[in-house]
Write a protein that holds these residues in place. Structure first.
Motif, PDB file in Angstrom:
ATOM      1  N   ASP A  90       1.026   4.402  -2.628  1.00 29.50           N
ATOM      2  CA  ASP A  90       0.964   5.817  -2.201  1.00 29.50           C
ATOM      3  C   ASP A  90       2.123   6.614  -2.808  1.00 29.50           C
ATOM      4  O   ASP A  90       1.937   7.719  -3.312  1.00 29.50           O
ATOM      5  N   GLU A  91       3.336   6.052  -2.718  1.00 26.07           N
ATOM      6  CA  GLU A  91       4.522   6.799  -3.179  1.00 26.07           C
ATOM      7  C   GLU A  91       4.463   7.010  -4.699  1.00 26.07           C
ATOM      8  O   GLU A  91       4.852   8.067  -5.203  1.00 26.07           O
ATOM      9  N   ALA A  92       3.957   5.994  -5.420  1.00 28.62           N
ATOM     10  CA  ALA A  92       3.811   6.147  -6.874  1.00 28.62           C
ATOM     11  C   ALA A  92       2.815   7.269  -7.177  1.00 28.62           C
ATOM     12  O   ALA A  92       3.021   8.075  -8.093  1.00 28.62           O
ATOM     13  N   LEU A 110      13.312   9.382   6.365  1.00 27.57           N
ATOM     14  CA  LEU A 110      12.799  10.000   5.137  1.00 27.57           C
ATOM     15  C   LEU A 110      11.365  10.490   5.317  1.00 27.57           C
ATOM     16  O   LEU A 110      11.016  11.604   4.916  1.00 27.57           O
ATOM     17  N   GLU A 111      10.533   9.669   5.959  1.00 33.85           N
ATOM     18  CA  GLU A 111       9.138  10.071   6.148  1.00 33.85           C
ATOM     19  C   GLU A 111       9.032  11.296   7.061  1.00 33.85           C
ATOM     20  O   GLU A 111       8.244  12.199   6.805  1.00 33.85           O
ATOM     21  N   ALA A 112       9.835  11.329   8.118  1.00 32.27           N
ATOM     22  CA  ALA A 112       9.794  12.484   9.028  1.00 32.27           C
ATOM     23  C   ALA A 112      10.254  13.740   8.285  1.00 32.27           C
ATOM     24  O   ALA A 112       9.698  14.828   8.466  1.00 32.27           O
ATOM     25  N   MET A 113      11.272  13.580   7.427  1.00 34.92           N
ATOM     26  CA  MET A 113      11.774  14.725   6.650  1.00 34.92           C
ATOM     27  C   MET A 113      10.689  15.227   5.700  1.00 34.92           C
ATOM     28  O   MET A 113      10.386  16.425   5.652  1.00 34.92           O
ATOM     29  N   GLU A 114      10.079  14.322   4.957  1.00 38.38           N
ATOM     30  CA  GLU A 114       9.044  14.728   3.996  1.00 38.38           C
ATOM     31  C   GLU A 114       7.848  15.334   4.718  1.00 38.38           C
ATOM     32  O   GLU A 114       7.317  16.360   4.299  1.00 38.38           O
ATOM     33  N   PHE A 115       7.443  14.672   5.796  1.00 36.82           N
ATOM     34  CA  PHE A 115       6.281  15.135   6.548  1.00 36.82           C
ATOM     35  C   PHE A 115       6.470  16.583   7.008  1.00 36.82           C
ATOM     36  O   PHE A 115       5.591  17.428   6.824  1.00 36.82           O
ATOM     37  N   ASP A 126      -1.013  10.535   3.847  1.00 33.80           N
ATOM     38  CA  ASP A 126      -0.354   9.249   3.562  1.00 33.80           C
ATOM     39  C   ASP A 126       0.961   9.142   4.331  1.00 33.80           C
ATOM     40  O   ASP A 126       1.273   8.100   4.898  1.00 33.80           O
ATOM     41  N   GLU A 127       1.731  10.231   4.337  1.00 32.51           N
ATOM     42  CA  GLU A 127       3.054  10.175   4.993  1.00 32.51           C
ATOM     43  C   GLU A 127       2.897   9.922   6.495  1.00 32.51           C
ATOM     44  O   GLU A 127       3.719   9.241   7.111  1.00 32.51           O
ATOM     45  N   ARG A 128       1.810  10.461   7.055  1.00 32.17           N
ATOM     46  CA  ARG A 128       1.557  10.232   8.487  1.00 32.17           C
ATOM     47  C   ARG A 128       1.341   8.733   8.735  1.00 32.17           C
ATOM     48  O   ARG A 128       1.828   8.165   9.710  1.00 32.17           O
ATOM     49  N   ARG A 129       0.607   8.107   7.809  1.00 32.02           N
ATOM     50  CA  ARG A 129       0.357   6.662   7.929  1.00 32.02           C
ATOM     51  C   ARG A 129       1.674   5.875   7.816  1.00 32.02           C
ATOM     52  O   ARG A 129       1.910   4.931   8.553  1.00 32.02           O
ATOM     53  N   HIS A 130       2.536   6.308   6.876  1.00 31.68           N
ATOM     54  CA  HIS A 130       3.821   5.612   6.690  1.00 31.68           C
ATOM     55  C   HIS A 130       4.707   5.762   7.934  1.00 31.68           C
ATOM     56  O   HIS A 130       5.385   4.834   8.351  1.00 31.68           O
ATOM     57  N   MET A 131       4.710   6.976   8.490  1.00 28.77           N
ATOM     58  CA  MET A 131       5.496   7.206   9.710  1.00 28.77           C
ATOM     59  C   MET A 131       4.974   6.340  10.855  1.00 28.77           C
ATOM     60  O   MET A 131       5.743   5.788  11.640  1.00 28.77           O
ATOM     61  N   THR A 175       0.851  -1.207   0.000  1.00 31.96           N
ATOM     62  CA  THR A 175       0.000   0.000   0.000  1.00 31.96           C
ATOM     63  C   THR A 175       0.877   1.245   0.000  1.00 31.96           C
ATOM     64  O   THR A 175       0.555   2.240  -0.652  1.00 31.96           O
ATOM     65  N   GLN A 176       1.999   1.178   0.707  1.00 35.96           N
ATOM     66  CA  GLN A 176       2.890   2.351   0.735  1.00 35.96           C
ATOM     67  C   GLN A 176       3.486   2.610  -0.652  1.00 35.96           C
ATOM     68  O   GLN A 176       3.579   3.762  -1.086  1.00 35.96           O
ATOM     69  N   ALA A 177       3.885   1.524  -1.335  1.00 39.60           N
ATOM     70  CA  ALA A 177       4.455   1.702  -2.682  1.00 39.60           C
ATOM     71  C   ALA A 177       3.432   2.383  -3.598  1.00 39.60           C
ATOM     72  O   ALA A 177       3.784   3.267  -4.391  1.00 39.60           O
TER      73      ALA A 177
HETATM   74 FE   LIG Z   1       5.772   8.050   2.363  1.00 40.11          FE
END
Ligand SMILES: [Fe+2]
Ligand SMILES: [Fe+2]
Length: 263
Positions: A101-103, A160-165, A189-194, A97-99
């Motif tokens: 989201d990132e796409a 990476l997720e914390a940086m992007e978030f 989405d990034e919150r979910r990944h983190m 699911t994350q892949a």
């Molecule tokens: Fe992400």
């Protein structure tokens, strides 16, 4: 019961088994994204006019978007690589699911570049993308190739997720309405990944505390690339120095929740 994205806070009230069942499933993912993606092609409501950008503003926005594409490509390749050696079915499903989201993130940033008149995003990303982020991507993919689950997941779903978030949140507060709407969808989405990264790494640390020092080393190694990225991106966005400092503080607070201090 599948929880909607807006009810994420309720997840904290679930026991561990129910939490994992809810978050590491396609059913949960679909319920979650449906709320903020339905009716928003490429992440934004159709028919919105571009604002009157100030001189130089569009150019700076294009440069920031180019850097975001590098981060999203790193996350797409990272998540799909991690999937291959994830320890069990649930983590593999989550990473699938994350892949996706990132796409999507990559696609909407490309589309936003095209909306702003960039005819060849690939070329533009090559020219404008933040060098520190290119280096970060290289290091992340090395960790993934080494099939080191804790180290690669930490670099990807925590650092990476914390940086992007934090970058996306700061940018969204200062962005034009179209870019803001796109970023707000991505932030969810990034919150979910983190959340996944924190939960998985947190459990690993509880079972095997000795991995903390190894992850601390990786953090120290990657921190300077994160801060270089912040500095470059914030200059690109033309944000004042106090916002740049705030960005650094937010990032450190996000990784500190796992017990990784800022030393
Ligand atoms: Fe992400
Ligand atoms: Fe992303």
């Amino acid at each position: 019961m599948a929880l909607m994205g807006e009810d994420l806070h309720e997840l904290h009230e679930l026991d561990e088994t129910a939490f994992l069942h809810e978050t590491q499933s396609f059913e949960y993912w679909f319920q979650s994204v449906e709320g903020y993606l339905a009716g928003r092609p490429y992440g934004c409501s159709p028919g919105q006019a571009e604002p009157n950008f100030l001189p130089g503003e569009v150019d700076r926005l294009k440069t920031a978007l180019c850097s975001y594409c590098i981060g999203e490509m790193a996350a797409l390749e990272g998540a799909s690589g991690l999937l291959q050696f994830a320890p069990n079915r649930a983590t593999k499903v989550f990473l699938a699911t994350q892949a996706v989201d990132e796409a999507r993130h990559l696609e909407v940033f490309y589309h936003r570049l095209k909306m702003l008149g960039v005819s060849d995003p690939e070329k533009e990303i090559e020219l404008r993308g933040t060098r520190a982020l290119v280096k970060f991507k290289r290091r992340l993919l090395e960790l993934v190739r080494g099939r080191d689950w804790e180290a690669a997941l930490f670099a990807q779903n925590v650092i990476l997720e914390a940086m992007e978030f934090t970058v996306f949140q700061t940018h969204a507060e200062n962005a034009d309405p179209i870019t803001r709407e796109i970023l707000e969808g991505i932030i969810k989405d990034e919150r979910r990944h983190m959340g996944f990264g924190e939960n998985e790494i947190g459990r690993r640390l509880a079972d095997a505390p000795h991995i903390r020092s190894r992850l601390g080393e990786i953090k120290r190694e990657l921190d300077h690339l994160v801060f270089e990225t912040f500095t470059e991106t914030m200059q690109e966005l033309g944000l004042p120095r106090d916002e740049q400092l705030e960005l650094g503080r937010s990032y450190l607070a996000a990784v500190k929740r796992l017990g990784f201090g800022d030393d």
